[in-house]
Design a protein around this motif. Structure first.
Motif, short mmCIF file in Angstrom:
data_model
loop_
_atom_site.label_atom_id
_atom_site.label_comp_id
_atom_site.label_asym_id
_atom_site.label_seq_id
_atom_site.Cartn_x
_atom_site.Cartn_y
_atom_site.Cartn_z
N SER A 148 0.83 -1.20 0.00
CA SER A 148 0.00 0.00 0.00
C SER A 148 0.86 1.25 0.00
O SER A 148 0.57 2.22 -0.71
CB SER A 148 -0.92 0.00 1.22
OG SER A 148 -1.67 1.19 1.30
N HIS A 183 2.44 1.91 -3.40
CA HIS A 183 1.46 1.94 -4.49
C HIS A 183 1.62 0.73 -5.41
O HIS A 183 1.37 0.81 -6.61
CB HIS A 183 1.57 3.23 -5.29
CG HIS A 183 1.34 4.46 -4.48
ND1 HIS A 183 0.08 4.91 -4.14
CD2 HIS A 183 2.21 5.34 -3.91
CE1 HIS A 183 0.18 6.02 -3.41
NE2 HIS A 183 1.46 6.29 -3.26
N CYS A 203 -6.72 -3.27 -10.76
CA CYS A 203 -5.37 -2.71 -10.85
C CYS A 203 -4.99 -2.43 -12.30
O CYS A 203 -4.36 -1.42 -12.60
CB CYS A 203 -4.37 -3.66 -10.21
SG CYS A 203 -2.68 -3.04 -10.14
N GLU A 232 -6.39 2.47 -7.53
CA GLU A 232 -5.44 2.34 -6.42
C GLU A 232 -6.11 1.66 -5.24
O GLU A 232 -7.33 1.79 -5.03
CB GLU A 232 -4.91 3.72 -6.00
CG GLU A 232 -4.12 4.43 -7.08
CD GLU A 232 -3.62 5.79 -6.62
OE1 GLU A 232 -3.90 6.17 -5.46
OE2 GLU A 232 -2.95 6.48 -7.42
N LEU A 275 -5.79 0.85 -0.90
CA LEU A 275 -5.25 1.39 0.34
C LEU A 275 -5.47 0.39 1.46
O LEU A 275 -6.57 -0.13 1.64
CB LEU A 275 -5.93 2.72 0.69
CG LEU A 275 -5.53 3.35 2.03
CD1 LEU A 275 -4.05 3.72 2.04
CD2 LEU A 275 -6.39 4.57 2.33
#
Length: 411
Positions: free
Chosen positions: A235, A238, A277, A282, A284
Motif C-alpha cells: 500500500s 502503491h 489494478c 489504487e 489502500l
C-alpha cells in the motif's frame, strides 16, 4: 542420466537464485514497513486526504438524531453492506448484529444478507434474525437464490443486481464470521470520498480464537506477516496487493468498470483486484482498523481453506497471465507490469503433491514449476532454501506431520 543431470542441476540453481531474489523482496518489504510506517509514522491519514464525515461527532459517532445534523446527511454517501453466508449456524447472529450496529445514518445504509444456506432450518433462523432487526427500523434485506451458481462470487454479483443496490456508491463486504466495530464506516469511507482514485480500502483482521491451539497460533503468525509486511508495504509503495475477500470497502464504480464479480475461480477477490489494478485503480491498506474474525480451528477446515486459496490463485494465473502481459497500461508503463507480474500467485508442488501459490515474476514461475518436477530427494533439498522452507513446513503440516501437537479432531 548424463543428459538429465545437467538440466536438473540448472533447475536447482535457478530455484536457489529465485529464492535469493524473494529473500531480497521480503527484506525490502520489511524495511519499508518498519521505517516508513513504524518509525516515520507515515500513516494513511498523512499520505491521503482524510476528513470526518459532515455531521460526525469528535468521538467518532454520527449525530443522526439531532435535526440540525440531518441536513448534513446528504454528505453521507449511500453504502451497501453485504454479508454472504452459507450454513453459518454458529456465527450468523454475531455478524448480523455487528453490521446492524454500524454508525451511519439509517437512511443512507442498506444491509444485504446473501444467504446460500442449504439447510432449511438455518435459512429460517437467519431470516428470522433479519426480520427482528428490520422491526427495529434497520434497512436490512434477506436475499436467497434458487441455486448456488458461482458460490460466493455468484451471490455477490446477484446482490449487486438489485435496484436498491445500484443506488449505492460504496459497498462493504464482511464474511459471516467477521464482526466490525461500530465506527468502521466512519473511518474507512472518508478515504474513498476524498480520494477518487482509490477503489478499495482494506482493513486488518483481528483473530479472536488465535490461542485455541498450535494450528491457530501458526496461522496468526503467517497472516500477521501478510498484513504487517506484505500489504502494508504494498500500500505504501502503491504496488498491487490483493483484496482479502472481506473486511474491505469497494467503490461500486470501480467494480463495474473492472467487469464485476466473476466466478471463474475460487479466489474471486483476487480476480477483481487484479482487473481493477489493470484499470489503474489504487488500493489502500489501513492497519489501524481491525475487524474481529475467527481462524479455522480444525484440521479439515484449514485444509479446505488453503486448497481453495492456492488452487484458485493458480487458475487465476492461467486465465490472466497473458492479459497482464499485453495490458495497455503495462505496455505504456513497464514499472506497473513488473508490479502486477511480481504479485500474481503461482503454483509449486512440494512433497506429497500439495500445491501452493507464491509471488514472483513469470520467469520465476517457470523456474519454480520446473523445480517442482524434480524427484522427491531434489525437491526436499531445494526446499531447505529460504524460499522453500516455509512451504515445505506447510506441506508437512497439512499432510499430518503436526497432528501430534493438535487436539483430537471430531469425527
Amino acid at each position: 542420466a548424463r543428459a538429465v543431470a545437467p538440466a536438473l542441476t540448472t533447475a536447482v540453481w535457478a530455484c536457489l537464485a529465485m529464492s535469493a531474489m524473494l529473500l531480497l523482496e521480503a527484506a525490502c518489504m520489511s524495511l519499508v514497513s518498519l521505517v516508513a510506517v513504524r518509525l516515520l509514522r507515515l500513516r494513511p491519514e498523512r499520505r491521503f486526504k482524510w476528513e470526518p464525515m459532515a455531521g460526525a461527532l469528535e468521538g467518532g459517532e454520527a449525530d443522526v438524531e439531532d435535526p440540525p445534523a440531518s441536513a448534513g446527511r446528504r454528505e453521507f454517501p449511500m453504502v451497501l453492506v453485504q454479508i454472504p453466508m452459507y450454513n453459518e449456524k454458529e456465527v450468523y447472529k454475531l455478524s448480523i448484529g455487528a453490521v446492524c450496529a454500524l454508525t451511519w445514518p439509517p437512511d443512507r445504509i442498506i444491509i444485504q444478507v446473501l444467504d446460500d444456506s442449504t439447510d432449511p432450518i438455518i435459512k429460517e433462523l437467519v431470516e428470522l434474525e433479519c426480520q427482528e432487526w428490520a422491526s427495529k427500523k434497520i434497512d436490512i434485506k434477506y436475499e436467497v437464490r434458487n441455486n448456488r451458481k458461482g458460490y460466493k462470487a455468484g451471490a455477490l454479483k446477484k446482490g449487486m443486481e438489485h435496484v436498491y443496490a445500484q443506488q449505492c456508491e460504496f459497498v462493504a463486504i464482511f464474511d459471516a464470521d467477521f464482526q466490525p466495530e461500530s465506527d468502521f464506516l466512519l473511518k474507512t469511507i472518508p478515504f474513498l470520498v476524498h480520494n477518487p482514485k482509490i477503489a478499495l480500502v482494506q482493513t486488518r483482521w483481528k483473530f479472536v480464537n488465535y490461542d485455541a491451539c498450535l494450528m491457530t497460533r501458526i496461522q496468526k503468525m503467517s497472516l500477521d506477516y501478510h498484513f504487517k509486511v506484505e500489504q502494508e508495504s504494498g500500500s505504501f509503495m502503491h504496488a498491487f496487493f490483493g483484496f482479502n475477500g472481506t473486511a474491505g470497502v469497494w467503490r461500486v464504480s470501480a467494480i463495474n468498470e473492472s467487469g464485476g464479480w466473476k466466478d471463474r475461480t475460487t479466489v474471486e477477490d483476487m480476480d477483481l483486484a487484479v482487473r481493477a489494478c489493470l484499470k489503474e485503480w489504487e488500493f489502500l491498506y489501513v492497519g489501524d482498523i481491525r475487524v474481529k474474525s475467527e481462524l479455522p480451528s480444525t484440521f479439515k477446515a484449514y485444509r479446505h481453506q488453503q486448497h481453495r486459496w492456492t488452487c484458485g490463485a493458480a487458475n487465476l494465473f492461467r486465465k490472466m497471465g497473458w492479459e497482464i502481459v499485453t495490458n495497455k497500461v503495462c505496455l505504456l508503463e513497464p514499472h506497473r507490469k513488473r508490479q502486477n507480474e511480481y504479485h500474481v500467485m503461482f503454483v509449486i508442488s512440494l512433497c506429497r503433491g500439495y500445491q501452493y501459490g507464491r509471488n514472483g515474476t513469470f520467469y520465476t514461475a517457470f523456474c519454480l514449476y520446473g523445480g517442482s518436477l524434480l524427484p522427491s530427494s531434489h525437491s526436499c533439498s531445494t526446499a531447505l532454501s529460504f524460499h522453500y522452507l516455509p512451504w515445505f513446513l506447510k506441506s508437512i503440516f497439512l499432510s499430518g506431520g503436526w497432528s501430534i501437537f493438535l487436539p483430537p479432531l471430531p469425527s
